[in-house]
Write a protein that holds these residues in place. Sequence first.
Motif, mmCIF file in Angstrom:
data_model
loop_
_atom_site.group_PDB
_atom_site.id
_atom_site.type_symbol
_atom_site.label_atom_id
_atom_site.label_comp_id
_atom_site.label_asym_id
_atom_site.label_seq_id
_atom_site.Cartn_x
_atom_site.Cartn_y
_atom_site.Cartn_z
ATOM 1 N N VAL A 1 0.863 -1.173 0.000
ATOM 2 C CA VAL A 1 0.000 0.000 0.000
ATOM 3 C C VAL A 1 0.900 1.224 0.000
ATOM 4 C CG1 VAL A 1 -1.688 1.289 1.380
ATOM 5 C CG2 VAL A 1 -1.785 -1.213 1.308
ATOM 6 N N ALA A 2 0.589 2.193 -0.827
ATOM 7 C CA ALA A 2 1.278 3.485 -0.774
ATOM 8 C C ALA A 2 0.378 4.457 -0.016
ATOM 9 C CB ALA A 2 1.561 4.011 -2.177
ATOM 10 N N LEU A 3 0.981 5.386 0.710
ATOM 11 C CA LEU A 3 0.242 6.378 1.463
ATOM 12 C C LEU A 3 1.119 7.602 1.670
ATOM 13 C CD1 LEU A 3 0.389 5.385 5.178
ATOM 14 C CD2 LEU A 3 1.090 3.787 3.428
ATOM 15 N N GLN A 4 0.502 8.687 2.071
ATOM 16 C CA GLN A 4 1.285 9.855 2.460
ATOM 17 C C GLN A 4 1.282 9.924 3.973
ATOM 18 O OE1 GLN A 4 -1.132 12.945 0.504
ATOM 19 N NE2 GLN A 4 -1.627 13.801 2.504
ATOM 20 N N CYS A 5 2.443 10.253 4.548
ATOM 21 C CA CYS A 5 2.575 10.387 6.004
ATOM 22 C C CYS A 5 3.289 11.687 6.319
ATOM 23 C CB CYS A 5 3.396 9.241 6.595
ATOM 24 S SG CYS A 5 2.603 7.654 6.601
ATOM 25 N N TYR A 6 2.891 12.310 7.406
ATOM 26 C CA TYR A 6 3.485 13.562 7.855
ATOM 27 C C TYR A 6 4.597 13.326 8.870
ATOM 28 C CZ TYR A 6 3.606 18.515 9.071
ATOM 29 O OH TYR A 6 4.002 19.810 9.262
ATOM 30 N N ALA A 7 4.906 12.105 9.178
ATOM 31 C CA ALA A 7 5.961 11.800 10.156
ATOM 32 C C ALA A 7 7.238 12.524 9.768
ATOM 33 C CB ALA A 7 6.196 10.296 10.212
ATOM 34 N N GLY A 8 7.859 13.203 10.708
ATOM 35 C CA GLY A 8 9.087 13.929 10.429
ATOM 36 C C GLY A 8 8.876 15.386 10.083
ATOM 37 N N GLY A 9 7.638 15.857 10.014
ATOM 38 C CA GLY A 9 7.395 17.279 9.836
ATOM 39 C C GLY A 9 7.057 17.733 8.429
ATOM 40 N N THR A 10 7.007 16.840 7.468
ATOM 41 C CA THR A 10 6.551 17.165 6.117
ATOM 42 C C THR A 10 5.952 15.909 5.507
ATOM 43 O OG1 THR A 10 7.161 18.255 4.041
ATOM 44 C CG2 THR A 10 8.742 16.705 4.926
ATOM 45 N N PHE A 11 5.024 16.071 4.585
ATOM 46 C CA PHE A 11 4.419 14.902 3.952
ATOM 47 C C PHE A 11 5.397 14.250 2.992
ATOM 48 C CE2 PHE A 11 0.419 17.002 5.145
ATOM 49 C CZ PHE A 11 -0.223 15.927 5.730
ATOM 50 N N HIS A 12 5.496 12.929 3.076
ATOM 51 C CA HIS A 12 6.286 12.134 2.136
ATOM 52 C C HIS A 12 5.489 10.902 1.766
ATOM 53 C CE1 HIS A 12 9.977 14.345 1.812
ATOM 54 N NE2 HIS A 12 10.027 14.490 3.122
ATOM 55 N N ILE A 13 5.948 10.215 0.728
ATOM 56 C CA ILE A 13 5.314 8.984 0.280
ATOM 57 C C ILE A 13 5.977 7.811 0.996
ATOM 58 C CG2 ILE A 13 4.739 7.541 -1.710
ATOM 59 C CD1 ILE A 13 3.467 10.439 -1.651
ATOM 60 N N TRP A 14 5.157 6.924 1.523
ATOM 61 C CA TRP A 14 5.593 5.744 2.255
ATOM 62 C C TRP A 14 4.895 4.534 1.657
ATOM 63 C CZ3 TRP A 14 8.041 6.008 7.410
ATOM 64 C CH2 TRP A 14 8.407 7.297 7.775
ATOM 65 N N ILE A 15 5.418 3.354 1.930
ATOM 66 C CA ILE A 15 4.732 2.111 1.584
ATOM 67 C C ILE A 15 4.687 1.226 2.822
ATOM 68 C CG2 ILE A 15 5.292 2.175 -0.885
ATOM 69 C CD1 ILE A 15 7.460 0.037 -0.345
ATOM 70 N N MET A 16 3.742 0.296 2.821
ATOM 71 C CA MET A 16 3.636 -0.695 3.903
ATOM 72 C C MET A 16 2.899 -1.908 3.346
ATOM 73 S SD MET A 16 0.665 0.814 6.383
ATOM 74 C CE MET A 16 -1.019 1.014 5.819
ATOM 75 N N ARG A 17 2.966 -2.996 4.073
ATOM 76 C CA ARG A 17 2.156 -4.170 3.734
ATOM 77 C C ARG A 17 0.702 -3.865 4.094
ATOM 78 N NH1 ARG A 17 6.362 -6.289 6.641
ATOM 79 N NH2 ARG A 17 8.045 -7.042 5.321
ATOM 80 N N PRO A 18 -0.243 -4.554 3.484
ATOM 81 C CA PRO A 18 -1.657 -4.288 3.787
ATOM 82 C C PRO A 18 -2.055 -4.500 5.249
ATOM 83 C CG PRO A 18 -1.478 -5.494 1.742
ATOM 84 C CD PRO A 18 -0.091 -5.467 2.351
ATOM 85 N N ASP A 19 -1.238 -5.242 6.017
ATOM 86 C CA ASP A 19 -1.547 -5.426 7.442
ATOM 87 C C ASP A 19 -0.911 -4.351 8.318
ATOM 88 O OD1 ASP A 19 1.155 -6.116 7.506
ATOM 89 O OD2 ASP A 19 0.812 -8.158 8.226
ATOM 90 N N GLY A 20 -0.245 -3.350 7.698
ATOM 91 C CA GLY A 20 0.360 -2.243 8.435
ATOM 92 C C GLY A 20 1.812 -2.452 8.804
ATOM 93 N N THR A 21 2.368 -3.640 8.578
ATOM 94 C CA THR A 21 3.770 -3.892 8.895
ATOM 95 C C THR A 21 4.666 -3.431 7.744
ATOM 96 O OG1 THR A 21 3.730 -6.134 7.981
ATOM 97 C CG2 THR A 21 3.183 -5.891 10.336
ATOM 98 N N GLY A 22 5.951 -3.322 8.020
ATOM 99 C CA GLY A 22 6.924 -2.981 6.984
ATOM 100 C C GLY A 22 6.832 -1.550 6.491
ATOM 101 N N LEU A 23 6.370 -0.628 7.322
ATOM 102 C CA LEU A 23 6.256 0.770 6.916
ATOM 103 C C LEU A 23 7.631 1.301 6.516
ATOM 104 C CD1 LEU A 23 4.188 3.121 6.729
ATOM 105 C CD2 LEU A 23 4.954 3.798 9.004
#
Length: 173
Positions: free
Chosen positions: A74-96
């Motif tokens: 799954v691709a998603l945007q996350c604000y972790a770290g103070g700015t939005f970036h593109i992240w990926i993870m497994r569909p169960d939420g692991t491997g972010l």
Amino acid sequence: ASALVAKSAPIAKTITVTEGTNMQVTASPDGKTLLINIQGLIYSMPASGGAAKLLTTPIQEASHPVFSPDGKYVALQCYAGGTFHIWIMRPDGTGLKQITFGHGDDREPRISPNGTTIAFSSDRAFAGSYDIWTVDVATGALKQITSAAVDEYEPNWSPDGRSLVFVSSLPAG
């Protein structure tokens, strides 16, 4: 809200939510799982109904989840770290795993039909507007696709993966 699941022919499913703000819903390629963003938290839920499982934390401020065509990530945007970036993870939420880095906001990921590239909108060029970019999932190589003076956002791929469509704001006047 409703979700559209693509198989040999589109199948519409209705999802009833009694209350929510800042929401997105995406269905897995097999139509069995929904990922729901509610207020910066991503939940997984069986498409047939049932209890939702929280996949992300408030500090990540995750949103805009989208499944890869094979359903493996799954691709998603996350604000972790103070700015939005593109992240990926497994569909169960692991491997972010963070995919884009640097300055500027990277938002609204869309995965190519072959699953190797993610298109997104970003102001990383610091040209005063959002442009469309791509990132190679394996290497992290970035490519700027557009560079207009107006905002370009919400990219999406053509079915063959050879073209991108996006929304473009109109200039004032």
